[in-house]
Write a protein that holds these residues in place. Structure first.
Motif, PDB file in Angstrom:
ATOM      1  N   ALA A  31      33.758  49.167  38.173  1.00 54.38           N
ATOM      2  CA  ALA A  31      33.411  47.779  38.475  1.00 54.38           C
ATOM      3  C   ALA A  31      33.003  46.999  37.231  1.00 54.38           C
ATOM      4  N   ASP A  32      32.466  47.699  36.211  1.00 49.87           N
ATOM      5  CA  ASP A  32      31.993  47.018  34.996  1.00 49.87           C
ATOM      6  C   ASP A  32      33.052  47.014  33.895  1.00 49.87           C
ATOM      7  N   VAL A  33      34.312  47.163  34.253  1.00 50.65           N
ATOM      8  CA  VAL A  33      35.374  47.273  33.262  1.00 50.65           C
ATOM      9  C   VAL A  33      35.414  46.084  32.309  1.00 50.65           C
ATOM     10  N   ALA A  34      35.120  44.887  32.806  1.00 48.97           N
ATOM     11  CA  ALA A  34      35.207  43.693  31.972  1.00 48.97           C
ATOM     12  C   ALA A  34      34.149  43.662  30.871  1.00 48.97           C
ATOM     13  N   ASP A  35      33.139  44.503  30.977  1.00 51.92           N
ATOM     14  CA  ASP A  35      32.069  44.528  29.980  1.00 51.92           C
ATOM     15  C   ASP A  35      32.337  45.520  28.855  1.00 51.92           C
ATOM     16  N   LYS A  36      33.435  46.265  28.934  1.00 52.61           N
ATOM     17  CA  LYS A  36      33.726  47.298  27.939  1.00 52.61           C
ATOM     18  C   LYS A  36      34.688  46.772  26.879  1.00 52.61           C
ATOM     19  N   PRO A  37      34.671  47.377  25.678  1.00 44.86           N
ATOM     20  CA  PRO A  37      35.617  46.944  24.643  1.00 44.86           C
ATOM     21  C   PRO A  37      37.058  47.216  25.065  1.00 44.86           C
ATOM     22  N   ASN A  38      37.805  46.159  25.264  1.00 44.78           N
ATOM     23  CA  ASN A  38      39.171  46.266  25.730  1.00 44.78           C
ATOM     24  C   ASN A  38      39.909  45.022  25.256  1.00 44.78           C
ATOM     25  N   LEU A  39      41.212  45.055  25.224  1.00 46.51           N
ATOM     26  CA  LEU A  39      41.970  43.884  24.787  1.00 46.51           C
ATOM     27  C   LEU A  39      42.044  42.794  25.851  1.00 46.51           C
ATOM     28  N   ASN A  40      41.651  43.119  27.077  1.00 47.57           N
ATOM     29  CA  ASN A  40      41.598  42.132  28.173  1.00 47.57           C
ATOM     30  C   ASN A  40      42.893  41.327  28.315  1.00 47.57           C
ATOM     31  N   PRO A  41      44.013  42.009  28.542  1.00 43.95           N
ATOM     32  CA  PRO A  41      45.296  41.305  28.648  1.00 43.95           C
ATOM     33  C   PRO A  41      45.448  40.601  29.991  1.00 43.95           C
ATOM     34  N   GLY A  42      46.566  39.911  30.134  1.00 45.02           N
ATOM     35  CA  GLY A  42      46.932  39.336  31.419  1.00 45.02           C
ATOM     36  C   GLY A  42      46.622  37.870  31.573  1.00 45.02           C
ATOM     37  N   TRP A  43      46.830  37.376  32.797  1.00 44.88           N
ATOM     38  CA  TRP A  43      46.744  35.971  33.156  1.00 44.88           C
ATOM     39  C   TRP A  43      47.617  35.134  32.219  1.00 44.88           C
ATOM     40  N   THR A  44      48.816  35.634  31.980  1.00 48.51           N
ATOM     41  CA  THR A  44      49.781  34.934  31.144  1.00 48.51           C
ATOM     42  C   THR A  44      50.458  33.822  31.945  1.00 48.51           C
ATOM     43  N   LYS A  45      51.171  32.970  31.247  1.00 46.40           N
ATOM     44  CA  LYS A  45      51.733  31.779  31.870  1.00 46.40           C
ATOM     45  C   LYS A  45      52.878  32.110  32.825  1.00 46.40           C
ATOM     46  N   LEU A  46      52.889  31.419  33.939  1.00 48.51           N
ATOM     47  CA  LEU A  46      54.055  31.379  34.820  1.00 48.51           C
ATOM     48  C   LEU A  46      54.673  30.001  34.605  1.00 48.51           C
ATOM     49  N   VAL A  47      55.744  29.964  33.819  1.00 51.95           N
ATOM     50  CA  VAL A  47      56.339  28.696  33.389  1.00 51.95           C
ATOM     51  C   VAL A  47      57.368  28.231  34.416  1.00 51.95           C
ATOM     52  N   GLU A  84      49.415  38.350  39.678  1.00 52.47           N
ATOM     53  CA  GLU A  84      49.338  37.056  39.002  1.00 52.47           C
ATOM     54  C   GLU A  84      50.421  36.100  39.476  1.00 52.47           C
ATOM     55  N   ILE A  85      51.639  36.604  39.607  1.00 51.06           N
ATOM     56  CA  ILE A  85      52.729  35.744  40.060  1.00 51.06           C
ATOM     57  C   ILE A  85      52.398  35.121  41.409  1.00 51.06           C
ATOM     58  N   CYS A  86      51.922  35.934  42.330  1.00 53.92           N
ATOM     59  CA  CYS A  86      51.605  35.413  43.671  1.00 53.92           C
ATOM     60  C   CYS A  86      50.435  34.440  43.637  1.00 53.92           C
ATOM     61  N   GLU A  87      49.399  34.769  42.878  1.00 55.20           N
ATOM     62  CA  GLU A  87      48.264  33.850  42.792  1.00 55.20           C
ATOM     63  C   GLU A  87      48.683  32.538  42.129  1.00 55.20           C
ATOM     64  N   GLN A  88      49.488  32.626  41.067  1.00 55.93           N
ATOM     65  CA  GLN A  88      49.918  31.420  40.357  1.00 55.93           C
ATOM     66  C   GLN A  88      50.903  30.585  41.173  1.00 55.93           C
ATOM     67  N   TRP A 148      49.183  31.801  46.015  1.00 58.91           N
ATOM     68  CA  TRP A 148      49.040  32.919  46.940  1.00 58.91           C
ATOM     69  C   TRP A 148      50.226  32.990  47.907  1.00 58.91           C
ATOM     70  N   ARG A 149      51.411  33.067  47.326  1.00 58.83           N
ATOM     71  CA  ARG A 149      52.604  33.295  48.134  1.00 58.83           C
ATOM     72  C   ARG A 149      53.571  34.186  47.375  1.00 58.83           C
ATOM     73  N   LEU A 150      54.401  34.886  48.123  1.00 56.30           N
ATOM     74  CA  LEU A 150      55.400  35.759  47.541  1.00 56.30           C
ATOM     75  C   LEU A 150      56.573  34.942  47.010  1.00 56.30           C
ATOM     76  N   PRO A 151      57.145  35.332  45.863  1.00 55.67           N
ATOM     77  CA  PRO A 151      58.408  34.713  45.456  1.00 55.67           C
ATOM     78  C   PRO A 151      59.530  35.223  46.346  1.00 55.67           C
ATOM     79  N   ASP A 152      60.577  34.424  46.483  1.00 53.04           N
ATOM     80  CA  ASP A 152      61.721  34.875  47.274  1.00 53.04           C
ATOM     81  C   ASP A 152      62.516  35.952  46.527  1.00 53.04           C
ATOM     82  N   GLN A 153      62.641  35.755  45.213  1.00 54.48           N
ATOM     83  CA  GLN A 153      63.452  36.642  44.388  1.00 54.48           C
ATOM     84  C   GLN A 153      62.738  36.873  43.060  1.00 54.48           C
ATOM     85  N   ILE A 154      62.833  38.092  42.538  1.00 56.34           N
ATOM     86  CA  ILE A 154      62.228  38.393  41.249  1.00 56.34           C
ATOM     87  C   ILE A 154      63.164  39.311  40.481  1.00 56.34           C
ATOM     88  N   VAL A 155      63.361  39.007  39.194  1.00 56.94           N
ATOM     89  CA  VAL A 155      64.264  39.773  38.331  1.00 56.94           C
ATOM     90  C   VAL A 155      63.428  40.495  37.282  1.00 56.94           C
TER      91      VAL A 155
END
Length: 427
Positions: A82-98, A239-243, A246-253
């Motif tokens: 649960a405390d993962v965000a407090d540890k030394p990590n690169l904290n990736p993600g939440w990248t752009k959905l263009v 992330e895709i669904c949240e961005q 909160w819905r599913l894409p119809d198609q994903i490649v």
């Protein structure tokens, strides 16, 4: 070693959040959490089984939305403390959905076209997601060295994550990788070892090292830590669904190397449905390969269930895995969802890289050229529905694969005068 103790006893005190056990994808046999990746009963692959009981959809959605702008917003759905965000990590993600309207117009897509651009991660590829997951497992199991077999991007991600966390790193790559990826993997100060051969040779060597005393205390993110590592790809689906609201894409490649990314994206989508975070409706998943390394595409087109290994020969070296471990599961998912698996030539890959750059200002590495190229091909063949919402993955930065577009350069060379400017036809 602490890691060996956990592996042999399945220490129940290990804190990996909602992760409850390891479960075999083939026979369903369960074992305690530990640094193991193959079922002792049938030798099938192990993956994480969760206990998501007690979650309320609305409360969970609110908790996620209030979380950090990285993959740890989804900590309640991942094998991490649960405390993962407090540890030394690169904290990736939440990248752009263009929202790629220019590319959509070029390709004739009317239902909404999006590029999930993972080049914005710390080491400029999606591999930061999976390594962040593996790092937490390595900590939990007491490993002192972080390692991997890699086609390039993973080597850099492991080197960076280990540097940030204070662990030693020693990673193994084919000796003839793109120089940009070699430099990026080496700059973090860990040990970088070239193996004479292709990726499958590298992976085979790493599997041997795990069974040797020389490998004691080593966490190979994509081998003995693979069940945890692979879960990082689920965060792309989340992330895709949240961005998308909160819905599913119809198609994903999705590009295919080992096939793990595609299978975990499907797993992530299904989890969101089961948890009530998105409405359950049909979606299709399409796999993308380079023609020069297309064992899964070849099997799909032939109607086979077995994926026959190939010797890679393509500029898309990050996808050049001739014997993909998750290939059969990719076939199952493509068929179950109504998708398909397709491939494109090296020439089509380069053209697609330039197309994405020209239309959306996104410079993709060769894997991104594969997904865009396959998307264009599937649209032309009437396999992808242009009236449906479509998400295309770009998993890395084009600066890592400059050789692929080496012929791109100056439009003109002129004297520093207006007359020269006009003479060149630039006015």
């Amino acid at each position: 070693m602490a890691a060996q103790t956990v592996a042999s006893t399945g220490n129940p005190t290990v804190d990996l959040g909602p992760a409850a056990a390891l479960s075999c994808r083939e026979c369903g046999h369960r074992v305690p959490l530990g640094p193991v990746f193959a079922c002792a009963e049938c030798f099938g692959p192990l993956e994480i089984a969760y206990d998501f009981s007690g979650y309320d959809a609305e409360e969970l959605r609110a908790r996620i939305e209030a979380g950090p702008a990285n993959i740890w917003r989804y900590a309640p759905l991942l094998p991490v403390p649960a405390d993962v965000a407090d540890k030394p990590n690169l904290n990736p993600g939440w990248t752009k959905l263009v929202k790629a309207d220019n590319l959509a117009a070029e390709l004739g897509v009317t239902g909404g076209l999006y590029v999930k651009d993972d080049s914005g991660n710390p080491t400029h590829s999606f591999k930061d997601r999976v390594v962040a997951q593996a790092l937490e497992a390595a900590r939990a199991f007491g490993f002192s060295t972080l390692s991997c077999s890699s086609t390039g991007n993973l080597a850099g991600a492991v080197g960076a994550a280990a540097a940030r966390s204070g662990l030693r790193s020693c990673v193994f790559i084919p000796h003839d990788l793109e120089q940009g990826k070699v430099v990026m993997a080496a700059v973090y100060g860990g040990e970088l070892v070239g193996i004479e051969g292709n990726y499958d040779d590298v992976n085979r060597f790493c599997s041997e090292l795990i069974g040797d005393p020389a490998g004691d205390g080593w966490g190979f993110v994509n081998v003995n830590l693979r069940p945890y590592y692979a879960e990082g790809s689920k965060t792309l689906a989340y992330e895709i669904c949240e961005q998308l609201g909160w819905r599913l894409p119809d198609q994903i490649v999705v590009p295919i190397a080992s096939g793990s990314q595609l299978t975990k994206i499907d797993k992530g989508l299904r989890e969101l449905v089961e948890l009530g975070l998105v409405e359950d409706r049909p979606y299709k998943i399409f796999g993308a390969q380079a023609e020069g390394c297309s064992p899964v595409s070849t099997a799909f087109k032939a109607g086979h269930d077995v994926v026959r290994p190939q010797k890679p020969d393509t500029i898309a070296k990050s996808l050049a895995i001739g014997n993909p471990a998750d290939g059969p599961y990719v076939l199952d998912i493509a068929r179950r969802t109504g998708g398909s698996v397709e491939d494109v030539t090296d020439e089509e890959i380069v053209d697609a890289i330039k197309l994405l750059a020209r239309t959306e200002g996104i410079f993709a590495e060769t894997a991104g050229g594969v997904t865009v190229g396959v998307t264009r091909k599937l649209l032309k063949e009437g396999v992808l529905d242009p009236a449906k919402s479509t998400v295309v993955l770009n998993t890395g930065d084009g600066l890592k694969t400059l050789d692929a577009v080496a012929g791109t350069g100056l439009t003109a060379t002129i004297r520093p005068t207006l007359d020269s400017f006009r003479e060149a036809g630039l006015a």
